[in-house]
Design a protein around this motif. Structure first.
Motif, PDB file in Angstrom:
ATOM      1  N   PHE A  39       4.778   2.096   7.790  1.00 34.39           N
ATOM      2  CA  PHE A  39       5.696   3.226   7.713  1.00 34.39           C
ATOM      3  C   PHE A  39       4.896   4.495   8.003  1.00 34.39           C
ATOM      4  CE2 PHE A  39       6.653  -0.198   4.887  1.00 34.39           C
ATOM      5  CZ  PHE A  39       8.002  -0.457   5.058  1.00 34.39           C
ATOM      6  N   PRO A  40       4.577   4.755   9.268  1.00 33.55           N
ATOM      7  CA  PRO A  40       3.556   5.755   9.594  1.00 33.55           C
ATOM      8  C   PRO A  40       4.026   7.195   9.666  1.00 33.55           C
ATOM      9  CG  PRO A  40       4.300   4.666  11.579  1.00 33.55           C
ATOM     10  CD  PRO A  40       5.027   4.004  10.450  1.00 33.55           C
ATOM     11  N   ASP A  41       5.337   7.460   9.629  1.00 34.23           N
ATOM     12  CA  ASP A  41       5.818   8.788  10.001  1.00 34.23           C
ATOM     13  C   ASP A  41       6.297   9.622   8.828  1.00 34.23           C
ATOM     14  OD1 ASP A  41       7.200   7.410  13.022  1.00 34.23           O
ATOM     15  OD2 ASP A  41       5.272   8.343  12.678  1.00 34.23           O
ATOM     16  N   TYR A  42       5.685   9.461   7.644  1.00 33.62           N
ATOM     17  CA  TYR A  42       6.025  10.327   6.529  1.00 33.62           C
ATOM     18  C   TYR A  42       5.462  11.722   6.766  1.00 33.62           C
ATOM     19  CZ  TYR A  42       7.300   6.170   3.882  1.00 33.62           C
ATOM     20  OH  TYR A  42       7.896   5.022   3.449  1.00 33.62           O
ATOM     21  N   SER A  43       6.172  12.721   6.265  1.00 39.00           N
ATOM     22  CA  SER A  43       5.676  14.097   6.330  1.00 39.00           C
ATOM     23  C   SER A  43       6.109  14.817   5.076  1.00 39.00           C
ATOM     24  CB  SER A  43       6.238  14.811   7.570  1.00 39.00           C
ATOM     25  OG  SER A  43       7.627  15.080   7.409  1.00 39.00           O
ATOM     26  N   GLY A 101       0.825  -1.195   0.000  1.00 41.18           N
ATOM     27  CA  GLY A 101       0.000   0.000   0.000  1.00 41.18           C
ATOM     28  C   GLY A 101       0.864   1.250   0.000  1.00 41.18           C
ATOM     29  N   TYR A 102       0.349   2.345  -0.576  1.00 45.63           N
ATOM     30  CA  TYR A 102       1.146   3.557  -0.780  1.00 45.63           C
ATOM     31  C   TYR A 102       0.374   4.796  -0.343  1.00 45.63           C
ATOM     32  CZ  TYR A 102       3.718   0.296  -3.709  1.00 45.63           C
ATOM     33  OH  TYR A 102       4.416  -0.784  -4.156  1.00 45.63           O
ATOM     34  N   VAL A 103       1.124   5.872  -0.117  1.00 43.16           N
ATOM     35  CA  VAL A 103       0.540   7.165   0.180  1.00 43.16           C
ATOM     36  C   VAL A 103       1.249   8.204  -0.677  1.00 43.16           C
ATOM     37  CG1 VAL A 103       2.104   7.547   2.142  1.00 43.16           C
ATOM     38  CG2 VAL A 103      -0.052   8.806   2.004  1.00 43.16           C
ATOM     39  N   LEU A 104       0.492   9.160  -1.223  1.00 44.61           N
ATOM     40  CA  LEU A 104       1.043  10.222  -2.063  1.00 44.61           C
ATOM     41  C   LEU A 104       1.224  11.472  -1.215  1.00 44.61           C
ATOM     42  CD1 LEU A 104       1.819  11.093  -4.979  1.00 44.61           C
ATOM     43  CD2 LEU A 104      -0.566  11.840  -5.254  1.00 44.61           C
ATOM     44  N   LYS A 105       2.459  12.003  -1.185  1.00 44.97           N
ATOM     45  CA  LYS A 105       2.778  13.175  -0.383  1.00 44.97           C
ATOM     46  C   LYS A 105       3.532  14.196  -1.228  1.00 44.97           C
ATOM     47  CE  LYS A 105       1.497  11.915   3.899  1.00 44.97           C
ATOM     48  NZ  LYS A 105       0.584  12.713   4.748  1.00 44.97           N
ATOM     49  N   ASN A 106       3.243  15.477  -1.010  1.00 45.62           N
ATOM     50  CA  ASN A 106       4.087  16.529  -1.571  1.00 45.62           C
ATOM     51  C   ASN A 106       5.344  16.631  -0.728  1.00 45.62           C
ATOM     52  OD1 ASN A 106       2.519  17.447  -3.774  1.00 45.62           O
ATOM     53  ND2 ASN A 106       1.124  18.459  -2.339  1.00 45.62           N
ATOM     54  N   PRO A 159       4.951  15.904  -5.913  1.00 44.36           N
ATOM     55  CA  PRO A 159       4.233  14.740  -5.385  1.00 44.36           C
ATOM     56  C   PRO A 159       5.041  13.463  -5.567  1.00 44.36           C
ATOM     57  CG  PRO A 159       3.307  15.418  -7.502  1.00 44.36           C
ATOM     58  CD  PRO A 159       4.325  16.452  -7.133  1.00 44.36           C
ATOM     59  N   VAL A 160       5.145  12.675  -4.520  1.00 41.63           N
ATOM     60  CA  VAL A 160       5.939  11.445  -4.526  1.00 41.63           C
ATOM     61  C   VAL A 160       5.139  10.345  -3.845  1.00 41.63           C
ATOM     62  CG1 VAL A 160       8.055  10.338  -3.699  1.00 41.63           C
ATOM     63  CG2 VAL A 160       8.129  12.710  -4.500  1.00 41.63           C
ATOM     64  N   TRP A 161       5.176   9.149  -4.423  1.00 39.00           N
ATOM     65  CA  TRP A 161       4.545   7.975  -3.820  1.00 39.00           C
ATOM     66  C   TRP A 161       5.513   7.317  -2.843  1.00 39.00           C
ATOM     67  CZ3 TRP A 161      -0.466   6.843  -4.187  1.00 39.00           C
ATOM     68  CH2 TRP A 161      -1.190   7.376  -5.248  1.00 39.00           C
ATOM     69  N   PHE A 162       5.056   7.133  -1.594  1.00 34.91           N
ATOM     70  CA  PHE A 162       5.828   6.460  -0.556  1.00 34.91           C
ATOM     71  C   PHE A 162       5.182   5.115  -0.237  1.00 34.91           C
ATOM     72  CE2 PHE A 162       6.861  10.899   0.167  1.00 34.91           C
ATOM     73  CZ  PHE A 162       8.216  10.880   0.464  1.00 34.91           C
ATOM     74  N   LEU A 163       6.014   4.138   0.098  1.00 33.15           N
ATOM     75  CA  LEU A 163       5.501   2.870   0.600  1.00 33.15           C
ATOM     76  C   LEU A 163       4.922   3.105   1.991  1.00 33.15           C
ATOM     77  CD1 LEU A 163       5.208  -0.198   0.153  1.00 33.15           C
ATOM     78  CD2 LEU A 163       7.470  -0.471   1.197  1.00 33.15           C
ATOM     79  N   ASP A 164       3.657   2.727   2.185  1.00 30.19           N
ATOM     80  CA  ASP A 164       2.960   3.003   3.435  1.00 30.19           C
ATOM     81  C   ASP A 164       2.793   1.760   4.296  1.00 30.19           C
ATOM     82  OD1 ASP A 164       1.371   4.711   5.201  1.00 30.19           O
ATOM     83  OD2 ASP A 164      -0.337   3.519   4.504  1.00 30.19           O
ATOM     84  N   GLN A 165       2.540   0.593   3.644  1.00 28.57           N
ATOM     85  CA  GLN A 165       2.292  -0.623   4.401  1.00 28.57           C
ATOM     86  C   GLN A 165       2.544  -1.842   3.531  1.00 28.57           C
ATOM     87  OE1 GLN A 165      -1.177  -0.763   7.084  1.00 28.57           O
ATOM     88  NE2 GLN A 165      -1.795  -2.659   6.062  1.00 28.57           N
TER      89      GLN A 165
END
Length: 335
Positions: free
Chosen positions: A320-324, A283-288, A303-309
């Protein structure tokens, strides 16, 4: 110059025997330059020939693309490496052959062979700087891609290609010969006009083979050996998806890995009974995100896709809960 194009041993990604590390159970930190590497084993595959499929993280997750900024003309912007198909910095692959985007001394322009453990091996026209050119290669060397190329980082790999620019065939198909006696065959899907390689098979000195079949253009990768039959259930299937268009720097992201489930030493290694299939889910999360600064420039948010779970076959979860918006990584926890 060759010096500008060379990755320093302390800065090169992945685990290297000649460097100093602080080691954990899954991760390692290069003490000299702070680079973080994480290797999560997924599967060991093959009968006579064995290869490992790993989820690998490297903190050197960006590559520089030069920009024109008069009067110095030394500007660059950082983008996620396209080989990070499992979110920024993360990759799952049996190997890649490519040329990094040109970015001066910050990104080597030499072609790179990346092994399954995430190590990036820059390729040179000769094994040693003073060695003569191989037969058929230009004298002196004039192009970063030649019919015969070598690593110089102690891995002792040799790459042999059918053709090389400026020959008519352009960028030909290539074979990476490793010190262990394996041959990794890379097919150029562009037909030679550019360098667009993907791994087709791995063979050992006894002709045992592991093959990769690309399906669905090519968002499904099927990995199998020469003992796999259509109904044996021994193959591994990687499924990718194309992310949202506003993050075009990451053309493919890994969605799942479907693989056999076995019982080892009387205990199930994953959900299900022996002989059934199971999967890893991503699973992924999109963050600026602001990339690192280059040449003292102020970075531009993108915008960058990070691995979330990652959901593992045994029911456990890597999260991986601590993206900002100001960091390029997250704290990994396991549930």
């Amino acid at each position: 110059s060759s010096l500008a194009a060379q990755q320093a041993g302390q800065a090169a990604p992945a685990f290297r025997a000649e460097n100093l590390y602080s080691l954990g159970s899954l991760d390692s930190v290069a003490v000299m330059q702070g680079g973080l590497s994480i290797q999560i084993p997924i599967a060991s595959f093959g009968s006579e020939i064995r290869t490992s499929l790993q989820l690998v993280y490297q903190s050197s997750a960006w590559e520089a693309l030069p920009q024109t900024c008069p009067p110095l003309n030394n500007c660059a912007q950082l983008y996620p490496k396209k080989q990070s198909r499992a979110g920024l910095g993360w990759r799952v692959s049996l190997g890649d052959l490519y040329q990094p985007s040109p970015g001066g001394a910050h990104t080597p322009q030499r072609f790179v062979w990346a092994s399954s453990d995430g190590a990036e091996h820059a390729l040179y026209p000769t094994l040693h700087p003073d060695d003569p050119q191989d037969s058929g290669d230009p004298i002196p060397s004039i192009h970063p891609f030649e019919k015969v190329m070598y690593t110089r980082d102690g891995s002792y790999a040799r790459v042999k290609c059918d053709t090389a620019p400026p020959e008519t065939g352009g960028y030909g198909d290539c074979t990476v010969e490793t010190a262990a006696g394996e041959k990794h065959y890379f097919n150029n899907t562009s037909g030679g006009t550019s360098a667009s390689y993907r791994l087709e098979s791995i063979t050992d000195r006894f002709s045992n083979e592991i093959s990769i079949q690309y399906l669905s253009n090519p968002t499904r990768w099927r990995i199998f050996d020469d003992h796999t039959t259509p109904n044996s259930g021994r193959d591994i299937v990687l499924t990718f998806f194309t992310p949202a268009s506003n993050a075009g720097d990451q053309p493919l992201l890994l969605q799942s890995i479907d693989l056999p489930c076995f019982v080892a030493n009387g205990e199930a290694t994953c959900r299900g009974e022996n002989g059934t299939r199971t999967s890893w889910e991503f699973g992924y999360v999109l963050k600026n995100t602001f990339p690192p600064s280059v040449f003292g420039q102020s970075p531009v948010s993108r915008p960058v896709w990070f691995l979330d779970q990652v959901d593992l076959p045994d029911g456990s979860i890597f999260s991986f809960p601590d993206y900002s918006t100001t960091t390029v990584g997250g704290l990994m926890t396991m549930e």
